[in-house]
Design an enzyme around this catalytic site. Sequence first.
Site, PDB file in Angstrom:
ATOM      1  N   ALA A  63       0.865  -1.183   0.000  1.00  0.00           N
ATOM      2  CA  ALA A  63       0.000   0.000   0.000  1.00  0.00           C
ATOM      3  C   ALA A  63       0.902   1.234   0.000  1.00  0.00           C
ATOM      4  CB  ALA A  63      -0.866  -0.021   1.251  1.00  0.00           C
ATOM      5  N   GLY A 102       0.542  -5.152   0.785  1.00  0.00           N
ATOM      6  CA  GLY A 102      -0.609  -5.111  -0.117  1.00  0.00           C
ATOM      7  C   GLY A 102      -0.286  -5.716  -1.475  1.00  0.00           C
ATOM      8  N   GLU A 105      -0.702  -9.234  -1.112  1.00  0.00           N
ATOM      9  CA  GLU A 105      -2.144  -9.511  -0.985  1.00  0.00           C
ATOM     10  C   GLU A 105      -2.839  -9.451  -2.351  1.00  0.00           C
ATOM     11  OE1 GLU A 105      -2.494  -6.589   2.237  1.00  0.00           O
ATOM     12  OE2 GLU A 105      -3.433  -8.162   3.419  1.00  0.00           O
ATOM     13  N   GLU A 125       3.980  -5.592   6.911  1.00  0.00           N
ATOM     14  CA  GLU A 125       3.140  -4.599   7.598  1.00  0.00           C
ATOM     15  C   GLU A 125       3.465  -4.497   9.077  1.00  0.00           C
ATOM     16  OE1 GLU A 125       2.103  -6.873   5.465  1.00  0.00           O
ATOM     17  OE2 GLU A 125       0.460  -6.151   4.225  1.00  0.00           O
TER      18      GLU A 125
HETATM   19  C1  TC6 Z   1       0.656  -2.360   3.299  1.00  0.00           C
HETATM   20  O1  TC6 Z   1       0.899  -2.814   2.205  1.00  0.00           O
HETATM   21  C2  TC6 Z   1      -0.647  -2.470   3.956  1.00  0.00           C
HETATM   22  C3  TC6 Z   1      -1.654  -3.058   3.312  1.00  0.00           C
HETATM   23  C4  TC6 Z   1      -2.985  -3.131   3.945  1.00  0.00           C
HETATM   24  C5  TC6 Z   1      -3.860  -2.026   3.482  1.00  0.00           C
HETATM   25  C6  TC6 Z   1      -5.302  -2.198   3.872  1.00  0.00           C
HETATM   26  N1  TC6 Z   1       4.620   3.438   0.108  1.00  0.00           N
HETATM   27  O2  TC6 Z   1      13.256   1.768   0.467  1.00  0.00           O
HETATM   28  P1  TC6 Z   1      13.702   2.556  -0.721  1.00  0.00           P
HETATM   29  C7  TC6 Z   1       9.374   4.931  -1.118  1.00  0.00           C
HETATM   30  S1  TC6 Z   1       1.813  -1.517   4.175  1.00  0.00           S
HETATM   31  C8  TC6 Z   1       5.091   4.653  -0.162  1.00  0.00           C
HETATM   32  O3  TC6 Z   1      14.759   3.567  -0.534  1.00  0.00           O
HETATM   33  P2  TC6 Z   1      14.866   0.207  -1.909  1.00  0.00           P
HETATM   34  C9  TC6 Z   1      10.448   5.260  -0.089  1.00  0.00           C
HETATM   35  O4  TC6 Z   1       9.950   6.118   0.904  1.00  0.00           O
HETATM   36  C10 TC6 Z   1       3.238  -1.494   3.117  1.00  0.00           C
HETATM   37  N2  TC6 Z   1       6.388   4.912  -0.453  1.00  0.00           N
HETATM   38  O5  TC6 Z   1      14.094   1.600  -1.945  1.00  0.00           O
HETATM   39  C11 TC6 Z   1      11.505   5.914  -0.957  1.00  0.00           C
HETATM   40  O6  TC6 Z   1      11.115   7.250  -1.190  1.00  0.00           O
HETATM   41  P3  TC6 Z   1      12.191   8.435  -1.332  1.00  0.00           P
HETATM   42  C12 TC6 Z   1       3.933  -2.794   3.097  1.00  0.00           C
HETATM   43  C13 TC6 Z   1       7.218   3.878  -0.458  1.00  0.00           C
HETATM   44  O7  TC6 Z   1      15.105  -0.176  -3.315  1.00  0.00           O
HETATM   45  C14 TC6 Z   1      11.390   5.159  -2.272  1.00  0.00           C
HETATM   46  O8  TC6 Z   1      10.090   4.559  -2.279  1.00  0.00           O
HETATM   47  N3  TC6 Z   1       5.130  -2.672   2.300  1.00  0.00           N
HETATM   48  C15 TC6 Z   1       6.791   2.585  -0.178  1.00  0.00           C
HETATM   49  O9  TC6 Z   1      16.009   0.282  -0.950  1.00  0.00           O
HETATM   50  C16 TC6 Z   1      12.424   4.078  -2.448  1.00  0.00           C
HETATM   51  O10 TC6 Z   1      12.377   3.231  -1.320  1.00  0.00           O
HETATM   52  C17 TC6 Z   1       6.282  -2.292   2.839  1.00  0.00           C
HETATM   53  O11 TC6 Z   1       6.396  -2.048   4.014  1.00  0.00           O
HETATM   54  C18 TC6 Z   1       5.429   2.373   0.114  1.00  0.00           C
HETATM   55  N4  TC6 Z   1       4.942   1.151   0.376  1.00  0.00           N
HETATM   56  O12 TC6 Z   1      13.835  -0.839  -1.285  1.00  0.00           O
HETATM   57  C19 TC6 Z   1       7.446  -2.205   1.889  1.00  0.00           C
HETATM   58  N5  TC6 Z   1       7.863   1.754  -0.251  1.00  0.00           N
HETATM   59  O13 TC6 Z   1      13.006   8.073  -2.526  1.00  0.00           O
HETATM   60  C20 TC6 Z   1       8.178  -0.928   2.102  1.00  0.00           C
HETATM   61  C21 TC6 Z   1       8.906   2.515  -0.577  1.00  0.00           C
HETATM   62  O14 TC6 Z   1      11.333   9.644  -1.492  1.00  0.00           O
HETATM   63  N6  TC6 Z   1       9.249  -0.716   1.149  1.00  0.00           N
HETATM   64  N7  TC6 Z   1       8.532   3.802  -0.714  1.00  0.00           N
HETATM   65  O15 TC6 Z   1      12.991   8.399  -0.054  1.00  0.00           O
HETATM   66  C22 TC6 Z   1      10.412  -1.382   1.188  1.00  0.00           C
HETATM   67  O16 TC6 Z   1      10.642  -2.265   1.981  1.00  0.00           O
HETATM   68  C23 TC6 Z   1      11.472  -0.947   0.209  1.00  0.00           C
HETATM   69  O17 TC6 Z   1      11.118   0.325  -0.257  1.00  0.00           O
HETATM   70  C24 TC6 Z   1      11.686  -1.867  -1.009  1.00  0.00           C
HETATM   71  C25 TC6 Z   1      12.683  -1.182  -1.975  1.00  0.00           C
HETATM   72  C26 TC6 Z   1      12.268  -3.203  -0.519  1.00  0.00           C
HETATM   73  C27 TC6 Z   1      10.403  -2.109  -1.729  1.00  0.00           C
END
Ligand code: TC6
Length: 676
Positions: A63, A102, A105, A125
């Site tokens: 998400a 998400g 999911e 999450e």
């Molecule tokens: C969920 O899914 C809930 C669902 C239920 C709903 C009902 N959203 O980490 P990096 C941005 S909760 C928005 O440096 P990498 C990050 O801030 C979510 N932004 O890259 C950064 O921005 P900046 C569950 C996001 O290659 C840029 O993207 N998912 C999101 O080292 C690059 O990110 C997670 O928790 C996001 N979801 O790693 C996954 N993700 O450039 C969270 C990233 O402006 N993400 N950004 O600073 C990660 O773990 C890592 O980003 C990665 C990529 C492994 C996908």
Amino acid sequence: MTDPITTAKDGSVLVITSNNPPVNALGAAVRQGLAAAVEQGLADPDVTAMVIACAGRTFFAGADISEFGKPMQEPMLPTLVDQIEAADKPIVAAIHGTALGGGCEVALGCHYRIAVSSAKLGLPEVKLGILPGAGGTQRLPRVAGVEVALELATKGASIPATRAQAAGLVDRLAGEDSLLADAVAFARDVADTRPLPRASEKPMTVEPGVFDTFRAANAKRFRGYDAPAEIIDVIEATAALPYVEGVQRERQSFMKLIMGVQSAAQRHIFFAERKASKIDDVPEDTTLRPIKRVGVIGAGTMGGGISMNFLSAGIPVTIVEMKQEALDRGAGVMRKNYEASAAKGRLKPEQVEQAMGLLTPTLDFDALGECDLIIEAVYEEMGVKKDIFTRLDGIAKPGAILASNTSYLDINEIASVTKRRGDVVGMHFFSPANVMKLLEVVRGDATAPDVLATVMDLAKKIRKVAVVAGVCYGFIGNRMLIPRQMEAMKLLHEGATPAQVDKVHVDFGMPMGPFQMADLAGVDIGWHRDPSRIENIRDALAAENRWGQKTGAGFYDYDEKRTPSPSPRVTEIIDDFRAKTNTPQHEITDEEVVERTLYTMVNEGARILEEGKAQRASDIDVVWIYGYGWPPYRGGPMFWADTVGLKTIVAGLEKHGFEVSKLLRDKAEKGERFNK
Ligand code: TC6
């Protein structure tokens, strides 16, 4: 804004592609586009199956976290995933990169999943203090089994596609370069399959005792966190329920968690960590200096740990010592550490050899002349550091970055002995340096912007979280530790016991309290080594060889397994000092411990900000989370102060006679927070 979702027909297969850089987060436009594309596929009589794929570096990484806490736009993610699953034409998820949260999911809502073997799938999450709220707690256990679901959803780690396939979460593996073609072929293969496999329609199979066993096995790991316990409860409570009822319970728990302070704290840390890598006055496109070989001076615990970071990242290291014995010992410890990781299955045996093969141990200081970055990791004495930097100035190649791993000393003074002050920077690693994620990058007055940019970039390559600090005694982390340790010691004089003070910290969520930390680090650190000069409790302990865990006694007594117990001898020593110093005694409440040891840290953090020694409050939070084990669910000291209320913090400090930082007082008076 261009539409992030596009569709294209490949024969009778509708390929739906998301292109929402950088990570294909499932923001409103993506959700709306996906819903419309699925509708289009269903309405088109020529379409017999669909593929959902992503352009760019990854499948949906979850998400869009930046939408949390704001009014949500339809369709919500759970509705979208239900819509995908309910489709009466097969939908195949084509996964590369990371299918997280998400994103995983969405994949679970698809009838089939195909992935390249380098892909990873997971439900992180929990790291944001929430649970998989788009059917993940219901579909994953039905598809991959309860144990896999508990593991993924409560710990937040992702698994490789091969393991996901073994668990039933991935149906087929695709060629690394032919994902889309393989996904389309798969979609054609299953176009006529009916009934369609729908995760929500499968039963959840539960082995007796699985939930209690899992809770017991992970009790220590989950201590203090709301989300993991809630996730286990949800899966357990819904295991025997139909999907529709299960998903309602999931929603209730999701809403409860997302409104809670822990989730706010953990989301704060997610963005704080990423913000920390940005330096306000250093442009993101600054040209970096190439770092092909790193030099490390000192093969002790720190130098060895520092070297391992680079070796593990494939960067050759030249390590220099004064004596062969020390060099051999240092290299031996590195090898042992790698072998221990291999024994635990974290590394392949050939990776141990690969890493060690990149190490050049030498007694020849001049060998550092070929290094692009040289890190000094010898003991903390200004004279010694100045000697080393003088020598480095003579032999390092032009443009080489000269770094000190000092944890307290003045980088400007160290740089002053060189003719290249712009090339000098602090790189303060935390012990054990091969494990701890934090790197404080200390910016001297003259440190060149490209040196800073290079070091920040390198930090990412060696998987550290780097934070920039200005020059001051102890930088960010250790500077804030000083008032905490001082107050803890005063509390002993005034009536507290080490166990009481430590318990307050552990109950707060810290891995250990001030006295447990002193015993781990060594009570003798900084001791003048004169047993006849006993000026405080620490001197008295050190003089009796109570140096902490390493000598089996410190503020606590330790048995052979290093289990601590309160020490009658320490009580005597403390009593003795109370009498000697005539300190008035009073009953110390836990609240007083918090106010005097934690509020004072916030006060020091505010001073650090006031003096411009940290760029932003969230950087201080990152330092404490990754360097000292501050509980992530409290978001770091400055975030925590916001949750307590800055007026309360100021009142608590004043109650005990502390001088309040101007910034803290101003913010409290204006009703502001450190983190917006
Ligand atoms: C969920 O899914 C809930 C669902 C239920 C709903 C009902 N959203 O980490 P990096 C941005 S909760 C928005 O440096 P990498 C990050 O801030 C979510 N932004 O890259 C950064 O921005 P900046 C569950 C996001 O290659 C840029 O993207 N998912 C999101 O080292 C690059 O990110 C997670 O928790 C996001 N979801 O790693 C996954 N993700 O450039 C969270 C990233 O402006 N993400 N950004 O600073 C990660 O773990 C890592 O980003 C990665 C990529 C492994 C996908």
